[in-house]
Design an enzyme around this catalytic site. Structure first.
Site, PDB file in Angstrom:
ATOM      1  N   GLU A  15      -3.758   3.345   9.492  1.00 46.37           N
ATOM      2  CA  GLU A  15      -4.239   2.021   9.941  1.00 46.37           C
ATOM      3  C   GLU A  15      -4.161   1.126   8.713  1.00 46.37           C
ATOM      4  O   GLU A  15      -4.947   1.309   7.778  1.00 46.37           O
ATOM      5  CB  GLU A  15      -5.689   2.106  10.421  1.00 46.37           C
ATOM      6  CG  GLU A  15      -5.901   2.940  11.662  1.00 46.37           C
ATOM      7  CD  GLU A  15      -5.454   2.252  12.930  1.00 46.37           C
ATOM      8  OE1 GLU A  15      -5.045   1.074  12.867  1.00 46.37           O
ATOM      9  OE2 GLU A  15      -5.514   2.896  13.984  1.00 46.37           O
TER      10      GLU A  15
ATOM     11  N   GLU B 117      -0.965 -10.266   2.752  1.00 42.28           N
ATOM     12  CA  GLU B 117      -2.368 -10.106   3.138  1.00 42.28           C
ATOM     13  C   GLU B 117      -3.251 -10.461   1.935  1.00 42.28           C
ATOM     14  O   GLU B 117      -3.165  -9.833   0.880  1.00 42.28           O
ATOM     15  CB  GLU B 117      -2.635  -8.658   3.559  1.00 42.28           C
ATOM     16  CG  GLU B 117      -4.043  -8.467   4.069  1.00 42.28           C
ATOM     17  CD  GLU B 117      -4.364  -7.012   4.396  1.00 42.28           C
ATOM     18  OE1 GLU B 117      -4.077  -6.130   3.580  1.00 42.28           O
ATOM     19  OE2 GLU B 117      -4.923  -6.789   5.487  1.00 42.28           O
TER      20      GLU B 117
ATOM     21  N   CYS C  28      -9.203  -6.322   8.511  1.00 44.57           N
ATOM     22  CA  CYS C  28      -7.752  -6.132   8.613  1.00 44.57           C
ATOM     23  C   CYS C  28      -7.152  -6.983   9.729  1.00 44.57           C
ATOM     24  O   CYS C  28      -6.015  -7.428   9.643  1.00 44.57           O
ATOM     25  CB  CYS C  28      -7.440  -4.671   8.846  1.00 44.57           C
ATOM     26  SG  CYS C  28      -8.384  -3.979  10.207  1.00 44.57           S
TER      27      CYS C  28
ATOM     28  N   LYS D 166     -13.056  11.088   2.465  1.00 45.39           N
ATOM     29  CA  LYS D 166     -13.030  10.518   1.105  1.00 45.39           C
ATOM     30  C   LYS D 166     -13.228   9.014   1.275  1.00 45.39           C
ATOM     31  O   LYS D 166     -12.294   8.285   1.597  1.00 45.39           O
ATOM     32  CB  LYS D 166     -11.677  10.815   0.458  1.00 45.39           C
ATOM     33  CG  LYS D 166     -11.629  10.832  -1.064  1.00 45.39           C
ATOM     34  CD  LYS D 166     -12.121   9.601  -1.785  1.00 45.39           C
ATOM     35  CE  LYS D 166     -11.130   8.469  -1.903  1.00 45.39           C
ATOM     36  NZ  LYS D 166     -11.722   7.241  -2.478  1.00 45.39           N
TER      37      LYS D 166
HETATM   38  P1  NAP Z   1      -6.887   0.787  -0.362  1.00 47.05           P
HETATM   39  O1  NAP Z   1      -6.915   0.300  -1.743  1.00 47.05           O
HETATM   40  O2  NAP Z   1      -5.587   1.118   0.248  1.00 47.05           O
HETATM   41  O3  NAP Z   1      -7.872   2.064  -0.352  1.00 47.05           O
HETATM   42  C1  NAP Z   1      -8.173   2.733   0.838  1.00 47.05           C
HETATM   43  C2  NAP Z   1      -8.635   4.142   0.509  1.00 47.05           C
HETATM   44  O4  NAP Z   1      -7.545   4.858  -0.072  1.00 47.05           O
HETATM   45  C3  NAP Z   1      -9.779   4.210  -0.511  1.00 47.05           C
HETATM   46  O5  NAP Z   1     -10.626   5.279  -0.166  1.00 47.05           O
HETATM   47  C4  NAP Z   1      -9.044   4.506  -1.804  1.00 47.05           C
HETATM   48  O6  NAP Z   1      -9.834   5.147  -2.769  1.00 47.05           O
HETATM   49  C5  NAP Z   1      -7.967   5.446  -1.292  1.00 47.05           C
HETATM   50  N1  NAP Z   1      -6.803   5.573  -2.169  1.00 47.05           N
HETATM   51  C6  NAP Z   1      -6.357   4.705  -3.104  1.00 47.05           C
HETATM   52  N2  NAP Z   1      -5.243   5.204  -3.705  1.00 47.05           N
HETATM   53  C7  NAP Z   1      -4.995   6.399  -3.130  1.00 47.05           C
HETATM   54  C8  NAP Z   1      -3.988   7.386  -3.304  1.00 47.05           C
HETATM   55  N3  NAP Z   1      -3.026   7.261  -4.203  1.00 47.05           N
HETATM   56  N4  NAP Z   1      -4.049   8.489  -2.528  1.00 47.05           N
HETATM   57  C9  NAP Z   1      -5.014   8.652  -1.615  1.00 47.05           C
HETATM   58  N5  NAP Z   1      -5.994   7.757  -1.412  1.00 47.05           N
HETATM   59  C10 NAP Z   1      -5.981   6.634  -2.143  1.00 47.05           C
HETATM   60  O7  NAP Z   1      -7.578  -0.223   0.659  1.00 47.05           O
HETATM   61  P2  NAP Z   1      -8.936  -1.011   0.463  1.00 47.05           P
HETATM   62  O8  NAP Z   1      -8.703  -2.026  -0.589  1.00 47.05           O
HETATM   63  O9  NAP Z   1     -10.057  -0.040   0.326  1.00 47.05           O
HETATM   64  O10 NAP Z   1      -9.105  -1.715   1.903  1.00 47.05           O
HETATM   65  C11 NAP Z   1      -8.491  -2.901   2.245  1.00 47.05           C
HETATM   66  C12 NAP Z   1      -7.224  -2.634   3.029  1.00 47.05           C
HETATM   67  O11 NAP Z   1      -7.500  -1.837   4.162  1.00 47.05           O
HETATM   68  C13 NAP Z   1      -6.598  -3.916   3.564  1.00 47.05           C
HETATM   69  O12 NAP Z   1      -5.211  -3.854   3.385  1.00 47.05           O
HETATM   70  C14 NAP Z   1      -6.930  -3.865   5.051  1.00 47.05           C
HETATM   71  O13 NAP Z   1      -6.051  -4.577   5.877  1.00 47.05           O
HETATM   72  C15 NAP Z   1      -6.865  -2.406   5.310  1.00 47.05           C
HETATM   73  N6  NAP Z   1      -7.628  -2.077   6.516  1.00 47.05           N
HETATM   74  C16 NAP Z   1      -6.951  -1.738   7.650  1.00 47.05           C
HETATM   75  C17 NAP Z   1      -7.663  -1.480   8.826  1.00 47.05           C
HETATM   76  C18 NAP Z   1      -6.959  -1.105  10.105  1.00 47.05           C
HETATM   77  O14 NAP Z   1      -7.618  -0.586  11.001  1.00 47.05           O
HETATM   78  N7  NAP Z   1      -5.669  -1.339  10.244  1.00 47.05           N
HETATM   79  C19 NAP Z   1      -9.052  -1.559   8.823  1.00 47.05           C
HETATM   80  C20 NAP Z   1      -9.698  -1.920   7.646  1.00 47.05           C
HETATM   81  C21 NAP Z   1      -8.980  -2.157   6.491  1.00 47.05           C
HETATM   82  P3  NAP Z   1     -10.512   4.300  -3.969  1.00 47.05           P
HETATM   83  O15 NAP Z   1     -11.457   3.374  -3.331  1.00 47.05           O
HETATM   84  O16 NAP Z   1     -11.164   5.338  -4.796  1.00 47.05           O
HETATM   85  O17 NAP Z   1      -9.377   3.592  -4.661  1.00 47.05           O
END
Ligand code: NAP
Length: 507
Positions: free
Chosen positions: A259, A394, A293, A185
């Site tokens: 992650e 962050e 991240c 997804k």
């Molecule tokens: P996000 O808002 O947490 O979304 C990540 C994924 O989760 C998206 O596919 C999102 O779908 C989905 N999602 C949202 N709400 C959900 C729920 N209730 N249940 C299941 N899935 C759900 O993160 P983002 O804004 O895309 O990415 C930025 C974040 O990712 C930052 O915090 C960054 O640090 C972190 N990150 C971490 C790493 C690592 O390796 N540690 C690497 C890259 C990024 P939708 O898009 O449809 O909302």
């Protein structure tokens, strides 16, 4: 499917076929550099998730996929790596027009990293100890014992928008390497390259082994995590959503890896070579407009060098050229959306309100030819203290907080004073000293005189609220297997006398 510059509709990819969402709904994918609509994508429902999980289940339970030899599986991983190379331009284009990442970075790093990941895991699969034989033990009695590593089953991958393809492959590659099937997804901002990747991979794996359900996290994401036929969840995203993922996984006690976010500390020591430490530190924080991240967002600098370091950082930051990500001369693209831009600007405002000094950037930029894009200047604050909001939360944008220290121990203490623990870095000429500091830093990766250096044969993941589990490296293969112990009694008669005697007093 071919790349076109006009607006295309992308269906779901389930069981080796393109199909519309069950309710025929779509959502828009917008180019963050131009504000233009680039695609319409199927808005998958819980019913679609169910179809995809069913396809993945069938492919796992009722095909030869899970029983292939390591050699056959390694061969498939190599074929996938060649297919990615062949489609590199198309993948890079789809990624750039939706994520805002530059083609220079995607082509010059991400595609190569993906190709190398499949090849690295192919080598690891050939060496992997799928079955371990234990020596016959004196206690509890003579026996043949094996430890087998088996695939877990149907895996769910939920991925973010910042590095859509790379992060999807961190999950897809080890899942397939170990004989699992997967439903991905992708983030709603950036589903295009993941859909294309699934199509490419499907050329060499049976139908149902890889499926992609696009749609909202709230509906498609949650349905996937809760699905009783999903055996493992691999999530990359924010710590906030990660918490929700963990709660939902708990309902069916799913094997879950997370992650999550970071606020990574970067320490410049007094003896550092500033000619490399300063561009390196800016590379560490401003690459992809700070939307990584592991970005080094808190820079700890020694009192004595503070002013000279800040002056040079500002000079270097002024050379970073924002622009259209499709232009190979562009250094940084936009941030992902208007909403994210506003969030970043509100953090910049919070920094000013809390008394930090803005020495560079801080504003939105209008890029010629991309007037409707969401660009923010590389931004540097000094006089930041580690308790300020901009040093604790962050931001996920191009904002660097410079924090002074007088003793190295004080810098290490501040570095560790965070809920996050994803990455950390030290710049020094004394590598032995750097190792001592690395031992004290609470982070899943510590870079010495470098940043963003993720190797496919080394694990990546976070301490504390930056996550649970590791991706890449041999560790990622373990994360996509479960362990079975098989015991064969060798001397049943002896057993009857001794072992069963725990229950039967009469021999
Ligand atoms: P996000 O808002 O947490 O979304 C990540 C994924 O989760 C998206 O596919 C999102 O779908 C989905 N999602 C949202 N709400 C959900 C729920 N209730 N249940 C299941 N899935 C759900 O993160 P983002 O804004 O895309 O990415 C930025 C974040 O990712 C930052 O915090 C960054 O640090 C972190 N990150 C971490 C790493 C690592 O390796 N540690 C690497 C890259 C990024 P939708 O898009 O449809 O909302």
């Amino acid at each position: 499917m071919t790349v076109q510059t006009d607006v295309q509709t992308f269906p779901l990819y389930i069981n080796g076929q393109w199909q519309p969402a069950s309710n025929n709904e779509t959502f828009d994918v917008i180019n963050p550099a131009t504000g233009q609509l680039v695609a319409k994508v199927a808005k998958g429902t819980a019913e679609d998730v169910n179809k995809a999980v069913h396809a993945a289940r069938e492919a796992f339970d009722n095909s030869d996929w899970r029983n292939m030899s390591p050699k056959e599986r390694a061969n498939i991983l190599y074929q996938i790596s060649y297919a990615i190379s062949e489609h590199a331009d198309e993948l890079a284009y789809l990624e750039a027009i939706s994520s805002g990442g530059t083609v220079r970075r995607i082509g010059g790093n991400d595609i190569l990293q993906m190709v190398d990941l499949f090849q690295t895991l192919a080598k690891f699969v050939l060496e992997y100890e799928f079955s371990e034989t234990l020596p016959s033990p004196p206690f509890p009695g003579p026996a043949h014992n094996f430890i087998w590593r088996e695939p877990i089953g149907v895996c769910a991958a939920i991925t973010p928008w910042n590095l859509p393809m790379v992060i999807a492959t961190w999950k897809i590659a080890p899942a397939l390497a170990m004989g699992n099937t997967i439903v991905v997804k992708p983030a709603s901002y950036t589903p295009l390259s993941t859909l294309k990747l699934a199509e490419i991979i499907s050329e060499v794996v049976p139908p149902g082994v890889i499926n992609v359900v696009t749609g909202s996290g709230a509906e498609a994401g949650e349905a996937l995590i809760k699905h009783p036929n999903v055996d493992k969840v691999a999530f990359t995203g924010s710590t906030e959503v990660g918490r929700r993922v963990m709660e939902l996984s708990a309902g069916t006690i799913k094997n879950t890896t997370l992650e999550l976010g970071g606020k990574s500390p970067n320490i410049i020591l007094e003896d550092a070579d500033l000619s490399i430490a300063l561009p390196g530190s800016l590379f560490g924080v401003f690459l992809h407009s700070g939307q990584l991240c592991e970005s080094g967002t808190r820079l700890f600098v020694p009192d004595q060098l503070h002013d000279v370091i800040v002056e040079q950082l500002v000079h270097l930051a002024s050379k970073i050229k924002p622009g259209n990500p499709l232009d190979p001369n562009t250094d940084v693209g936009p941030v992902i959306s208007k909403k994210q831009k506003e969030t970043i600007l509100s953090y910049i405002e919070a920094g000013k309100q809390e008394g930090a000094t803005l020495v560079c950037g801080g504003k939105e930029i209008k890029v010629p030819g991309c007037e409707d894009g969401h660009f923010i200047e590389p931004t540097i604050f000094t006089n930041v203290t580690n308790d300020m909001k901009i040093a604790r939360e962050e931001i996920f944008g191009p904002v660097l907080s410079v924090i002074r220290y007088s003793e190295v121990d004080e810098a290490i203490k501040m570095a560790n004073d965070s809920i996050y623990g994803l990455a950390a870095g030290v710049w020094t000429k004394d590598v032995n000293n750097a190792y001592d500091i690395a031992r004290k830093l609470q982070a899943g990766v510590v870079w010495i005189n470098d940043w963003h250096m993720l190797r496919n044969d080394a694990p990546f993941g976070g301490y504390k609220q930056s996550g649970i589990g590791r991706e890449m490296g041999k560790h990622s293969l373990d994360a996509y297997t479960q362990v079975k112990h098989v015991h064969t009694s060798m001397v049943p008669e002896l057993h009857r006398r001794n072992w069963y005697g725990l229950l039967f007093s009469e021999k």
